[in-house]
Design a protein around this motif. Structure first.
Motif, PDB file in Angstrom:
ATOM      1  N   THR A   1      -7.823   6.061   9.387  1.00 16.59           N
ATOM      2  CA  THR A   1      -8.124   6.763   8.139  1.00 16.59           C
ATOM      3  C   THR A   1      -7.117   6.366   7.067  1.00 16.59           C
ATOM      4  O   THR A   1      -5.953   6.087   7.349  1.00 16.59           O
TER       5      THR A   1
ATOM      6  N   THR B   8      -5.904   7.681   3.117  1.00 18.11           N
ATOM      7  CA  THR B   8      -6.031   8.767   2.156  1.00 18.11           C
ATOM      8  C   THR B   8      -4.925   8.668   1.110  1.00 18.11           C
ATOM      9  O   THR B   8      -4.163   7.702   1.092  1.00 18.11           O
TER      10      THR B   8
ATOM     11  N   GLN C  12     -11.121   4.353  -2.607  1.00 15.23           N
ATOM     12  CA  GLN C  12     -11.496   5.709  -2.239  1.00 15.23           C
ATOM     13  C   GLN C  12     -10.982   6.006  -0.831  1.00 15.23           C
ATOM     14  O   GLN C  12     -10.709   5.096  -0.044  1.00 15.23           O
ATOM     15  N   ASP C  13     -10.829   7.284  -0.522  1.00 11.20           N
ATOM     16  CA  ASP C  13     -10.399   7.687   0.812  1.00 11.20           C
ATOM     17  C   ASP C  13     -11.546   7.452   1.789  1.00 11.20           C
ATOM     18  O   ASP C  13     -12.660   7.943   1.574  1.00 11.20           O
ATOM     19  N   GLN C  14     -11.256   6.747   2.894  1.00  8.99           N
ATOM     20  CA  GLN C  14     -12.338   6.416   3.815  1.00  8.99           C
ATOM     21  C   GLN C  14     -11.803   6.050   5.193  1.00  8.99           C
ATOM     22  O   GLN C  14     -10.595   6.002   5.423  1.00  8.99           O
TER      23      GLN C  14
ATOM     24  N   TYR D  69     -11.841   3.226   8.320  1.00  9.47           N
ATOM     25  CA  TYR D  69     -12.014   1.792   8.541  1.00  9.47           C
ATOM     26  C   TYR D  69     -12.085   1.474  10.034  1.00  9.47           C
ATOM     27  O   TYR D  69     -11.625   2.244  10.877  1.00  9.47           O
TER      28      TYR D  69
ATOM     29  N   VAL E 281     -15.511  -0.854   6.449  1.00 12.90           N
ATOM     30  CA  VAL E 281     -15.529   0.583   6.179  1.00 12.90           C
ATOM     31  C   VAL E 281     -16.675   1.188   6.983  1.00 12.90           C
ATOM     32  O   VAL E 281     -17.807   0.703   6.922  1.00 12.90           O
TER      33      VAL E 281
ATOM     34  N   ALA F  36     -17.025   4.883   7.248  1.00  5.97           N
ATOM     35  CA  ALA F  36     -17.400   6.214   6.761  1.00  5.97           C
ATOM     36  C   ALA F  36     -16.633   6.517   5.478  1.00  5.97           C
ATOM     37  O   ALA F  36     -15.460   6.171   5.342  1.00  5.97           O
ATOM     38  N   ASP F  37     -17.321   7.179   4.534  1.00  7.52           N
ATOM     39  CA  ASP F  37     -16.671   7.639   3.312  1.00  7.52           C
ATOM     40  C   ASP F  37     -17.246   9.000   2.939  1.00  7.52           C
ATOM     41  O   ASP F  37     -17.881   9.658   3.764  1.00  7.52           O
TER      42      ASP F  37
ATOM     43  N   PRO G 182      -9.663  12.212   4.359  1.00 10.00           N
ATOM     44  CA  PRO G 182      -9.815  12.000   5.803  1.00 10.00           C
ATOM     45  C   PRO G 182      -8.445  11.920   6.460  1.00 10.00           C
ATOM     46  O   PRO G 182      -7.546  11.241   5.964  1.00 10.00           O
TER      47      PRO G 182
ATOM     48  N   ASP H 245     -10.865  16.543   7.802  1.00  5.68           N
ATOM     49  CA  ASP H 245     -10.767  16.414   6.344  1.00  5.68           C
ATOM     50  C   ASP H 245      -9.899  17.556   5.823  1.00  5.68           C
ATOM     51  O   ASP H 245     -10.268  18.727   5.913  1.00  5.68           O
TER      52      ASP H 245
END
Length: 407
Positions: free
Chosen positions: A235, A237, A252-254, A256, A267, A269-270, A275, A291
């Motif tokens: 993650t 963030t 963006q926060d996501q 990997y 990537v 998930a976003d 995260p 989250d």
């Protein structure tokens, strides 16, 4: 099944579910928390006065009584997890410096548990001017004092001088007999990175990833190995930025995925606020992502944002799909997250370690009044819990979910 048999089966199931827990079933260090006692309260306070940062003390309890018996049974299922004689021992204390924060990893080869200091905490003066440090304890020393409630000073906490130093480590996991750290980076020119560290002296380290197609990550937070495909998931963030030791984010926060064999970074998930913790179910079919959106550092707290655990299905090709809300935390926010060997889910929260069954029902807590950012299993029936300025050793019946090839 006939309608009559179906009704009988339903009644039996409900009877089992609703059957009260006998006091004789509760271990000495545990207590039953009857949720029916606070379904209706005589008075409740507005959000400005009582919110996710407020300690919830059930009717008939006090802060002291919750601490005296720290294994809180919300559902009978929790009894199988804690066993007949669970224990919780405080083994280290720091007056102000949050030395016991995150990245709790059991090194099976050395039988030691590693953990890290809080990066960016004011009382630690870490982040921009100096990096958070890695520390470790001997599991045998911790086990030797498990008959005590407080054993501060009896377990040696050693600083690990990684070389080159892992910069602001936060999350960690076992990786090919070594320890894989998610480093948050430092300032403009020390990028967040994935570091691999030898758990034995000289604690040599290697960076295996520090960019996404030339772009710096924001602040890597947590990392996990998928039990089937063995890829690295992590993650990213903005906590380095909102704690004043990283520049404004450029991504963006996501979440990997990194394949160290092919070098591919994707990537998976976003759509998160922040995260944070990340783990997989023992069979690898589900991914869990915490989250911590309610906490945005110098931007402050927003209690309308997520304090949630999301579950994803992991497809055969390793991609994630079918996101669903698995749990919402009432105290603080879920940070570090792990599964046991049965698939129950544990998360470090504002009042300790919360435990849910595979359906997302809260079944129990290991109560730590200072809160818990992270923790981890350390072999069968053993757990080490970070409480910022306090470090705990717990014994229980459950075993952690490990990727054996990485141990």
């Amino acid at each position: 099944m006939t309608p009559q048999l179906s009704s009988v089966a339903t009644l039996l199931l409900l009877g089992s579910f609703l059957a009260p827990v006998s006091s004789s079933e509760i271990p000495p260090q545990a207590q039953l928390i009857d949720q029916r006692a606070f379904n209706v309260l005589p008075a409740t306070q507005p959000p400005a006065e009582f919110n996710a940062k407020s300690p919830f003390v059930p009717p008939g309890s006090t802060g002291d009584s919750l601490s005296q018996k720290p294994f809180h049974v919300y559902d009978k299922e929790f009894l199988k997890i804690i066993g007949e004689t669970p224990t919780l021992t405080r083994i280290a204390h720091s007056p102000k410096d949050p030395l016991y924060h995150e990245a709790v990893v059991w090194s099976k080869g050395t039988d030691e548990v590693f953990f890290v200091q809080n990066a960016g905490a004011k009382n630690a003066s870490t982040g921009l001017e100096k990096s958070a440090i890695i520390q470790k304890i001997s599991l045998a020393e911790a086990a030797a004092v498990s008959d005590k409630s407080d054993a501060v000073g009896l377990v040696n906490v050693a600083v690990v001088d990684s070389s080159p130093q892992v910069i602001n480590p936060n999350g960690a996991t076992n990786y090919r007999g070594q320890i894989l750290y998610a480093g948050e980076g430092q300032g403009d020119n020390v990028p967040p990175a994935l570091w691999v560290m030898n758990p034995k002296e000289p604690f040599n380290t290697t960076v295996i990833l520090n960019n996404y197609f030339g772009r710096q990550f924001n602040s890597l937070n947590d990392v996990a190995i998928h039990p089937k495909n063995k890829d690295i998931y992590f993650t990213d963030t903005i906590y380095g930025y909102v704690q004043d030791f990283r520049p404004a984010p450029g991504l963006q926060d996501q979440v990997y995925r990194f394949n160290p064999v092919t070098g591919a970074v994707t990537v998976v998930a976003d759509g998160f606020d922040h995260p944070n913790g990340l783990t997989f179910s023992p069979d690898g079919k589900h991914a869990y992502v915490a989250d911590t959106g309610i906490d945005s550092g110098f931007f402050g707290l927003n209690f309308t944002r997520p304090a949630s655990v999301y579950r994803f299905d992991v497809k055969d090709d390793g991609t994630l799909e079918n996101r669903k809300t698995f749990a919402f935390v009432h105290s603080g926010a879920p940070d570090g997250i792990h599964c046991d060997s049965k698939g129950n889910v544990y998360a470090g929260c504002g009042d300790g370690v919360h435990v849910w069954n595979r359906s997302g029902k809260l079944i129990g807590k290991i109560y730590v009044p200072s809160g818990t950012a992270n923790f981890n299993f350390a072999g069968q029936g053993k757990m080490v819990i970070c409480g910022e300025t306090d470090l705990y050793y717990a014994t229980l019946a459950a075993d952690g979910s490990y990727v054996d090839s990485e141990m």
